[in-house]
Design an enzyme around this catalytic site. Structure first.
Site, PDB file in Angstrom:
ATOM      1  N   GLU A  97      30.778  99.024  83.098  1.00 30.42           N
ATOM      2  CA  GLU A  97      31.457  99.230  82.221  1.00 30.42           C
ATOM      3  C   GLU A  97      31.961 100.903  82.441  1.00 30.42           C
ATOM      4  OE1 GLU A  97      28.878  98.955  78.409  1.00 30.42           O
ATOM      5  OE2 GLU A  97      29.286  96.442  79.063  1.00 30.42           O
ATOM      6  N   GLU A 100      24.921 104.483  75.277  1.00 31.13           N
ATOM      7  CA  GLU A 100      25.038 102.733  74.555  1.00 31.13           C
ATOM      8  C   GLU A 100      23.648 102.174  74.310  1.00 31.13           C
ATOM      9  OE1 GLU A 100      26.259 100.630  76.906  1.00 31.13           O
ATOM     10  OE2 GLU A 100      27.512 102.914  77.589  1.00 31.13           O
ATOM     11  N   GLU A 146      16.420  99.203  73.612  1.00 37.05           N
ATOM     12  CA  GLU A 146      16.086  98.726  74.442  1.00 37.05           C
ATOM     13  C   GLU A 146      15.099  99.096  74.669  1.00 37.05           C
ATOM     14  OE1 GLU A 146      18.868  95.184  76.791  1.00 37.05           O
ATOM     15  OE2 GLU A 146      19.092  97.841  77.588  1.00 37.05           O
ATOM     16  N   GLU A 164      20.358  97.980  82.598  1.00 37.92           N
ATOM     17  CA  GLU A 164      21.245  97.942  81.117  1.00 37.92           C
ATOM     18  C   GLU A 164      21.586  99.173  81.681  1.00 37.92           C
ATOM     19  OE1 GLU A 164      23.420  97.954  78.853  1.00 37.92           O
ATOM     20  OE2 GLU A 164      21.966  96.460  78.316  1.00 37.92           O
ATOM     21  N   ARG A 193      17.277 119.648  97.263  1.00 42.49           N
ATOM     22  CA  ARG A 193      18.118 118.305  96.827  1.00 42.49           C
ATOM     23  C   ARG A 193      17.533 117.227  96.389  1.00 42.49           C
ATOM     24  NH1 ARG A 193      20.356 114.358 101.241  1.00 42.49           N
ATOM     25  NH2 ARG A 193      21.209 112.801 100.299  1.00 42.49           N
ATOM     26  N   LYS A 237      32.273  93.365  84.002  1.00 47.17           N
ATOM     27  CA  LYS A 237      31.645  93.302  82.820  1.00 47.17           C
ATOM     28  C   LYS A 237      31.110  92.434  82.478  1.00 47.17           C
ATOM     29  CE  LYS A 237      34.999  97.733  80.494  1.00 47.17           C
ATOM     30  NZ  LYS A 237      34.940  97.849  79.399  1.00 47.17           N
ATOM     31  N   ASP A 238      31.363  91.541  82.544  1.00 42.30           N
ATOM     32  CA  ASP A 238      30.896  90.010  81.687  1.00 42.30           C
ATOM     33  C   ASP A 238      29.964  90.483  83.144  1.00 42.30           C
ATOM     34  OD1 ASP A 238      32.739  89.876  79.879  1.00 42.30           O
ATOM     35  OD2 ASP A 238      34.075  88.245  81.110  1.00 42.30           O
ATOM     36  N   ALA A 279      22.794  99.301  73.006  1.00 43.87           N
ATOM     37  CA  ALA A 279      21.660  98.771  73.786  1.00 43.87           C
ATOM     38  C   ALA A 279      21.097  98.660  74.170  1.00 43.87           C
ATOM     39  CB  ALA A 279      22.720  97.547  74.875  1.00 43.87           C
TER      40      ALA A 279
END
Length: 133
Positions: free
Chosen positions: A85, A37, A43, A78, A18, A103-104, A39
């Site tokens: 998202e 992604e 990063e 992130e 597992r 999302k914001d 972003a």
């Protein structure tokens, strides 16, 4: 099937198997995020530069941990933002107020983690400025 019908003691995998499977799921998540992604890629590049740079700085162990932990926190937040998202987009691509809010909020969390990272790095640099020269 309701979640009440699921036996919490039942797992397809147990023990070391597992843990190993969970490790590979984590690697899949990192790879998927790097692929999809922009972003997170930016990063990750920042982390790839700043983490080795932190080892070159003459700072205390605690300060070094603050520097590295602040960078890791940005990556963690992130990843969570990207997960939010993805789920929201999977449910519906329509403009919906609650989806926008989710999302914001994820984006705001990333912003705050970046601000935290900046403050940590700036603080350590200012405190140790004279020892860098």
């Amino acid at each position: 099937m309701d979640s009440d019908d699921i036996d919490p003691k039942f797992h397809k995998n147990a023990g070391v198997k597992r843990v190993v499977k969970a490790l590979f799921y984590s690697f899949d998540g990192l790879a998927s995020t790097l692929k999809h992604e922009a972003a997170f890629r930016q990063e990750a590049v920042l982390a790839a530069v700043l983490v080795p740079l932190s080892f070159l700085m003459r700072v205390s162990l605690v300060e070094h941990l603050f520097l590295v932990a602040s960078i890791i926190l940005v990556l963690i937040v992130e990843l969570l933002n990207s997960a939010i998202e993805s789920v929201v987009d999977d449910i519906s691509m329509q403009n919906r107020p609650l989806a926008k809010r989710a999302k914001d909020m994820g984006s705001a969390a990333v912003l705050l983690s970046l601000l935290n990272c900046f403050i940590c790095w700036l603080s350590v640099i200012v405190v140790n400025w004279s020892s860098f020269f």
